[in-house]
Design an enzyme around this catalytic site. Sequence first.
Site, PDB file in Angstrom:
ATOM      1  N   ASP A   1      -2.486   6.964 -11.407  1.00 44.07           N
ATOM      2  CA  ASP A   1      -2.012   7.669 -10.211  1.00 44.07           C
ATOM      3  C   ASP A   1      -0.592   8.175 -10.365  1.00 44.07           C
ATOM      4  O   ASP A   1       0.355   7.380 -10.360  1.00 44.07           O
ATOM      5  CB  ASP A   1      -2.035   6.717  -9.011  1.00 44.07           C
TER       6      ASP A   1
ATOM      7  N   ASP B   1     -11.838   6.774  -3.897  1.00 46.91           N
ATOM      8  CA  ASP B   1     -10.587   6.083  -4.227  1.00 46.91           C
ATOM      9  C   ASP B   1      -9.939   5.582  -2.952  1.00 46.91           C
ATOM     10  O   ASP B   1      -9.715   6.354  -2.018  1.00 46.91           O
ATOM     11  CB  ASP B   1      -9.666   7.092  -4.939  1.00 46.91           C
TER      12      ASP B   1
HETATM   13  C1  DX5 Z   1      -3.454   5.349  -3.913  1.00 41.75           C
HETATM   14  C2  DX5 Z   1      -4.146   5.605  -5.207  1.00 41.75           C
HETATM   15  C3  DX5 Z   1      -5.188   4.641  -5.575  1.00 41.75           C
HETATM   16  C4  DX5 Z   1      -4.800   3.180  -5.507  1.00 41.75           C
HETATM   17  C5  DX5 Z   1      -6.033   2.500  -5.023  1.00 41.75           C
HETATM   18  O1  DX5 Z   1      -3.041   6.490  -3.323  1.00 41.75           O
HETATM   19  O2  DX5 Z   1      -4.679   6.901  -5.292  1.00 41.75           O
HETATM   20  O3  DX5 Z   1      -5.821   4.945  -6.803  1.00 41.75           O
HETATM   21  O4  DX5 Z   1      -4.368   2.578  -6.697  1.00 41.75           O
HETATM   22  O5  DX5 Z   1      -5.755   1.186  -4.718  1.00 41.75           O
HETATM   23  P1  DX5 Z   1      -6.759   0.315  -3.843  1.00 41.75           P
HETATM   24  O6  DX5 Z   1      -8.027   0.240  -4.618  1.00 41.75           O
HETATM   25  O7  DX5 Z   1      -6.049  -0.986  -3.734  1.00 41.75           O
HETATM   26  O8  DX5 Z   1      -6.922   1.000  -2.521  1.00 41.75           O
HETATM   27 ZN    ZN Z   2      -5.857   7.306  -7.130  1.00 39.89          ZN
END
Ligand code: DX5
Ligand code: ZN
Length: 230
Positions: free
Chosen positions: A42, A182
């Site tokens: 990310d 996501d």
């Molecule tokens: C947040 C990111 C995600 C994040 C997801 O904006 O795009 O990829 O790492 O984390 P979780 O799975 O904890 O929601």
């Molecule tokens: Zn992400």
Amino acid sequence: MGWSEWARPVEVEPSIYAADFSRLGEQLGALVAAGARVFHFDAGDGHFIPEITIGPVVAASVAPLVHGFGAALDCHLMVSEPERHFDAFARVGADHVTFHVEACDDPPRAIGVARALGLGAGVVFNPGTSVDDAVAAAEDADLVLCMAIEPGYSGQRFLPETLERIRRLRSLLPPTVRVQVDGGVNAGTIVAAHEAGADLLVAGSAIFWRDDPVSAYEELAGLVREAARA
Ligand code: DX5
Ligand code: ZN
């Protein structure tokens, strides 16, 4: 190389943003040994999203590591003017970039730019953007990523209305375009997200914030495998 070569029909993608960066090599190696084949990365610029996350300098360390393990690096760009950054990600070894439709005036053109650099390309849309707008921007995309949270940070709650949005997205896209989700994916949400039509399931905190990331990955992968068989 593209998704059909590096990803299986269903993939749980560990999101590196939630990892322990002091132990990254060890954590990624252990997840590959447990079966992970695609890692989610990310990048956030403090402009398109309020947070500054990780960028090409970190990707330069991660990409050879991931490739050495036989896995791929899927980069989610939460940045303004995403096209300006494709070249930097291509140079450090990213396999795929996904950019936000809200940040791009001409998504089909941006996809062309990414492909010319040897990258796979997909589009992502926020909870406030209509599914139809995302589909209209997805011409020639490898995947469409449906955010189940406001992008920014790991550990947020999966927005329940996402399931209906995934269902509509899946019904509107050609079968060759993959649907990714996501945000807030965990043992309580992953099966519903998969059954709604997502087969690339990104998980950050549900893997890396657990005491044992490997068994957390195995649990999630087992749940979707079982659901896919049913
Ligand atoms: C947040 C990111 C995600 C994040 C997801 O904006 O795009 O990829 O790492 O984390 P979780 O799975 O904890 O929601
Ligand atoms: Zn992400």
